[in-house]
Design an enzyme around this catalytic site. Structure first.
Site, short mmCIF file in Angstrom:
data_model
loop_
_atom_site.label_atom_id
_atom_site.label_comp_id
_atom_site.label_asym_id
_atom_site.label_seq_id
_atom_site.Cartn_x
_atom_site.Cartn_y
_atom_site.Cartn_z
NE ARG A 160 -3.36 2.46 3.06
CZ ARG A 160 -3.04 3.31 4.06
NH1 ARG A 160 -2.25 2.91 4.92
NH2 ARG A 160 -3.60 4.22 4.26
NE ARG A 207 -5.52 16.90 7.25
CZ ARG A 207 -5.17 16.18 8.11
NH1 ARG A 207 -4.88 16.15 9.45
NH2 ARG A 207 -4.71 15.01 7.68
CE LYS A 219 -8.89 4.21 3.25
NZ LYS A 219 -7.59 5.31 3.30
CB THR A 223 -7.52 0.99 11.46
OG1 THR A 223 -7.79 1.48 10.06
CG2 THR A 223 -7.08 2.01 12.45
#
Length: 471
Positions: free
Chosen positions: A31, A72, A219, A277
């Site tokens: 990845r 963000r 995802k 994760t």
């Protein structure tokens, strides 16, 4: 080992010798995280992986992971941080509306601000800071109340659990990165923050426009994507349970059941599914995992994951190769339990002939005590259908198509092999592979699935034959 391992490449693993050790330890998919660079950052790395592919005589898959529309906050004024105590009230709004002397979080995503309402929940810094929207002071300036103590620093990620955010999955940067990645020869692409099937179709249109046909991975990081999973599965090739952001979007106690439901849906649809994760996060700094991590990896395999993914563990950890070896061992032991307790998965009544033919091949392999299944599969579909049944035997997938070869690395139990695209039939190629391969010994029984021409279809369009072949 039948479960596939994905390793994220970073400073701890980008050297040629470490990459080679990762391949020997069981990694088949690498990845590349485009959140931390553009295509120019990966040119040398991709070249090295391609060279090692020849050295190890093993198909290796390069996965481009696009950064997506990470939401963000802006840059805080003053010292660049704010100490927050539970119950504190603080303003959130555009940078242009900052008020001197008032605690203020600059935030310039107009689409998000337009949808905020009193009562909405916001979380910052990967879920460690939580806020509630009290009221709108102006059209785009909101009063927040802190739900816990913490420190806010500049450029931290912001999430709105359970709220649909009107942002496309692909930013302008993502579109450019995808085009550049295709030119470099990536084998698959992962889209971050997918919300709708349209996000998948947009990526596939860009891929086709650039003369490629590679699998797209969705995802699942947002609750509304999980709610639309069935529709997304109709468009996507592979799904990733991205538990980091998903664990922020939903209450953590719901996450294990959500993971199991996603895996079950993907298994039913015969679409590969990745669990990612913090799988072995303690091994970033420790040579051994915790008991909980060991159980987490094993349960992902037992639940039906095709792939398990390592992130920080291999990108920046102190023990990247050791981590892969540990994951390999855990998955192998879980697969041994699967072989003892899990019957071959029967297709549902809504499935078609291709699914039942794959099921019949797996049953035949089990009852005959076959050494393996050999599937000739140009597109890779026949091999994926076999993988979805979770047979005990390994599945050797033969394909003349390089794209299919690399995509099959995502499927459980599949060992892809490239064969020539000559004038011989699929069955002849499969028999020749078995006869010439040292994998099989004289007297071994092997189940073959292939597409053979008939009087009405001179060119086979799919698998229509199952055969026992004794070497």
């Amino acid at each position: 080992m039948k479960t596939k391992i994905i390793a994220t490449i970073g400073p701890a693993s980008s050297r040629r010798d470490v990459l080679s050790q990762l391949i020997s330890a069981g990694v088949r998919i690498f990845r590349l995280n485009f959140s931390h660079g553009d295509s120019s950052s990966f040119v040398d790395l991709i070249r090295t992986i391609r060279e090692l592919e020849v050295v190890h005589k093993t198909p290796l898959t390069i996965l481009q992971d696009l950064s997506g529309p990470k939401i963000r906050i802006g840059t805080l004024s003053g010292e660049g941080s704010l100490n927050v105590v539970k119950g504190d009230q603080i303003l959130l709004g555009p940078s242009s509306s900052v008020r001197e002397g008032e605690p203020y979080i600059p935030f310039d995503h107009e689409e998000v601000l337009a949808d905020l309402e009193a009562g909405d929940k916001l979380v910052l810094a990967d879920g460690t800071l939580q806020f509630r929207v009290v009221e709108a002071r102006e059209k785009t300036v909101f009063l927040l109340e802190a739900q816990n103590n913490g420190i806010i620093t500049s450029r931290k990620g912001l999430a709105l659990p359970g709220k649909s955010v009107r942002l496309p999955a692909m930013t302008d940067k993502d579109k450019k990165d995808l085009v550049d990645g295709l030119a470099l020869g990536v084998d698959a692409v992962a889209l971050s923050y997918v919300q709708t099937p349209e996000d998948i179709r947009e990526a596939k249109a860009i891929i086709r426009a650039n003369g490629r046909d590679i699998p797209v991975i969705a995802k699942l990081e947002r609750r509304n994507a999980v709610d639309r999973l069935e529709a997304i599965l109709e468009e996507v090739d592979i799904v990733m349970v991205a538990r980091g952001d998903l664990g922020i979007e939903c209450p953590l106690p719901e996450l294990p059941a959500m993971q199991k439901r996603i895996i079950r849906a993907c298994n039913k649809a015969a679409k590969p599914v990745i669990v990612a994760t913090q799988m072995l996060l303690s091994m970033v700094s420790s040579p051994a995992p915790t008991r909980a991590e060991t159980t987490d990896v094993a349960n992902a395999v037992l639940d039906g994951a095709d792939c398990v993914m390592l992130s920080e563990e291999t990108a920046m950890g102190n023990y990247p190769v050791e981590t892969v070896r540990v994951m390999h061992e855990i998955a192998t032991k879980a697969e041994e339990l699967m072989a003892e307790t899990h019957p071959i998965m029967e297709p549902g009544n809504e499935k078609g002939p291709a699914d039942f033919l794959a099921y019949a091949a797996c049953l035949l392999a089990e009852k005959a005590g076959a050494k393996a299944i050999v599937a000739h599969s140009v597109s890779g579909t026949a091999a994926r259908l076999l993988a979805a049944r979770r047979p005990t035997q390994p599945v050797h997938a033969l394909t003349p198509n390089t794209t299919s070869l690399k995509a099959l690395n995502f499927s459980w139990g599949i060992l892809p092999h490239q064969v020539g695209d000559d004038n011989e039939g699929h069955l002849t190629r499969a028999e020749r592979f078995i006869a010439s391969s040292s994998i099989f010994a004289a007297g071994d029984d092997i189940i073959i699935t292939a597409g053979q021409p008939t009087s009405s279809t001179p060119q086979p369009r799919g698998t229509n034959l199952v055969k026992i072949y004794r070497k």
